[in-house]
Structure formats: C-alpha cells, structure tokens
Design an enzyme around this catalytic site. Sequence first.
Site, PDB file in Angstrom:
ATOM      1  N   GLY A  16       2.215   0.277  -7.455  1.00 48.56           N
ATOM      2  CA  GLY A  16       3.158   0.905  -6.004  1.00 48.56           C
ATOM      3  C   GLY A  16       2.410   1.764  -4.984  1.00 48.56           C
ATOM      4  N   SER A  17       1.201   1.005  -4.964  1.00 46.07           N
ATOM      5  CA  SER A  17       0.252   2.071  -4.030  1.00 46.07           C
ATOM      6  C   SER A  17       0.752   1.531  -2.635  1.00 46.07           C
ATOM      7  CB  SER A  17      -1.053   1.542  -4.136  1.00 46.07           C
ATOM      8  OG  SER A  17      -1.587   0.627  -3.711  1.00 46.07           O
ATOM      9  N   ASN A  18       1.303   0.761  -2.609  1.00 51.52           N
ATOM     10  CA  ASN A  18       1.844  -0.144  -1.218  1.00 51.52           C
ATOM     11  C   ASN A  18       2.568   0.550  -0.569  1.00 51.52           C
ATOM     12  OD1 ASN A  18       0.782  -2.217   0.891  1.00 51.52           O
ATOM     13  ND2 ASN A  18       0.214  -2.637  -1.179  1.00 51.52           N
ATOM     14  N   MET A  94       6.471  -9.188  -8.952  1.00 47.73           N
ATOM     15  CA  MET A  94       5.769 -10.337  -9.337  1.00 47.73           C
ATOM     16  C   MET A  94       6.892 -11.747 -10.387  1.00 47.73           C
ATOM     17  SD  MET A  94       3.125  -9.652  -9.232  1.00 47.73           S
ATOM     18  CE  MET A  94       1.809 -11.349  -9.874  1.00 47.73           C
ATOM     19  N   ARG A  95       8.009 -11.532  -9.084  1.00 47.50           N
ATOM     20  CA  ARG A  95       8.507 -12.832  -9.412  1.00 47.50           C
ATOM     21  C   ARG A  95       9.070 -13.396  -8.139  1.00 47.50           C
ATOM     22  NH1 ARG A  95      12.615 -12.125 -14.114  1.00 47.50           N
ATOM     23  NH2 ARG A  95      13.815 -13.368 -12.948  1.00 47.50           N
ATOM     24  N   HIS A 113       0.082  -9.917   1.464  1.00 48.76           N
ATOM     25  CA  HIS A 113      -0.951 -10.077   0.809  1.00 48.76           C
ATOM     26  C   HIS A 113      -2.227 -10.169   0.447  1.00 48.76           C
ATOM     27  CE1 HIS A 113      -1.544 -13.944  -1.835  1.00 48.76           C
ATOM     28  NE2 HIS A 113      -2.400 -14.388  -0.701  1.00 48.76           N
TER      29      HIS A 113
HETATM   30  C1  GRF Z   1      -0.981  -5.669  -3.713  1.00 46.07           C
HETATM   31  O1  GRF Z   1      -2.509  -6.057  -3.260  1.00 46.07           O
HETATM   32  C2  GRF Z   1       0.154  -6.502  -3.176  1.00 46.07           C
HETATM   33  O2  GRF Z   1      -1.055  -7.088  -1.827  1.00 46.07           O
HETATM   34  C3  GRF Z   1      -0.424  -7.154  -3.551  1.00 46.07           C
HETATM   35  O3  GRF Z   1       0.196  -6.731  -4.881  1.00 46.07           O
HETATM   36  C4  GRF Z   1      -0.392  -6.040  -5.350  1.00 46.07           C
HETATM   37  C5  GRF Z   1       0.342  -4.249  -4.907  1.00 46.07           C
HETATM   38  O4  GRF Z   1      -0.437  -3.410  -5.196  1.00 46.07           O
HETATM   39  N1  GRF Z   1       1.102  -8.277  -3.034  1.00 46.07           N
HETATM   40  P1  GRF Z   1       0.471  -2.097  -5.404  1.00 46.07           P
HETATM   41  O5  GRF Z   1       1.732  -2.118  -6.101  1.00 46.07           O
HETATM   42  O6  GRF Z   1       1.412  -1.898  -4.079  1.00 46.07           O
HETATM   43  O7  GRF Z   1      -0.402  -1.159  -5.445  1.00 46.07           O
END
Ligand code: GRF
Length: 193
Positions: A16-18, A94-95, A113
């Site tokens: 969940g860093s994004n 992841m789905r 991505h």
């Molecule tokens: C990120 O590298 C994003 O580009 C990819 O999955 C990863 C998710 O990281 N789709 P986070 O859970 O947001 O830290």
Amino acid sequence: MSLEKFKLAVLVSGRGSNLQAIIDSIEQDAPDIQLSIVISNVKDAPALKRAEKHGIETVFIDPAASPDRKAFDKAVIDKLKERSVDLICLAGYMRILGREFIQTFANRIINIHPSLLPAFPGLDAQKQAIDYGVKFSGCTVHFVDEGIDSGPIIMQTAVPVFDHDDEESLTQRILEQEHILYPKAIKLIAGKK
Ligand code: GRF
C-alpha cells in the site's frame, strides 16, 4: 460549480505505498477528492491499516467466499456501486478484473505499472527490464481494459537504469516516481469530471 466531491476507490492487495501516496496527496491539497473506500482481497494487507489510520473506510472481500471469479468480482462491483465512485484506482491489486467489471466501470478504472508500457507488461516488470538490458525504464498510469496492462496510457515517468542496478535498486527508483505520478494522474482526471 458542483459541490459534490470526486469519489475515489482504491483496490489493494499488499503493502500500500501507492495508496499512502494518494492519501497524503489528497490530504495535502485536493479537498475536492474524497477517498470513499479501500477494498482488499487480502485480509491482512498492510494497505488496509494505512487507510484505517486516516479514517478511511476499508473492506476485505474474501475470494474464498465466492464460488468463482465472476461472483467475487460481483461482490466488489456491488460495493463500488453502493459508494457511487467516480474513479477506481488499482494500487498493487493482484487480481485480474473480469469483463463484467471492466464494462460496468468503462473508462473509470486506472492502474499503475512499474515499467514504460507497452514494454514489460505483467509480473516482475523491473526484473524484465534488468534482464533485457534497457537503459531507461519507469512507470505508467493507464486505463484498465480487458488485456494485461494494455489500456490507453495516461501519464508516464522515465528513470535511468544503471549498469550496477539490480531488481531491488531499480524497483526503489521507480517506486519513488510512482508515488509522485499516481496522485498527479488522479488529480488530472478528477479535474476533468
Ligand atoms: C507497485 O510497484 C505498482 O506499480 C504495482 O504494484 C506495486 C504496488 O506497491 N502495480 P504498493 O502496494 O503500492 O506499495
């Protein structure tokens, strides 16, 4: 001018860093955007804790409770419809979304991505970039269609790939840019509502 906020949902499965970058960016300077709900298919995803800390509603939808992918997707679709969200952001979700999901929210689902698409779609994009020997990679925010990382590109940021890089160092360099790019793309779309 409408007083209604632009409603966002974020779908997560892991770290969940994004998501964190999106939360921070909205709190900082986007009062017109409301993060309505964070949905996870993984019960203990650290992303859920991050959202809870900011008072954002979280929902875990258990894939094991659905007989198949269609039924699971339907459970997520129903939740999103209940909240009348304007935009759905996949952030480490992841789905693969089924056709009904994509069609229900046509042009309202985006993903980030870790490569410069159309190069290196799918899993382990950073490793693919290292193995191929490219000198630049980066990240892409794109609309989600029925293919794998194949929808129309919204924004990209490039980063250099150095000879001494390994998967981890490149991942970190790209991730820093993801955290800037994703909130920027969301604000761009929200502004065009
Ligand atoms: C990120 O590298 C994003 O580009 C990819 O999955 C990863 C998710 O990281 N789709 P986070 O859970 O947001 O830290």
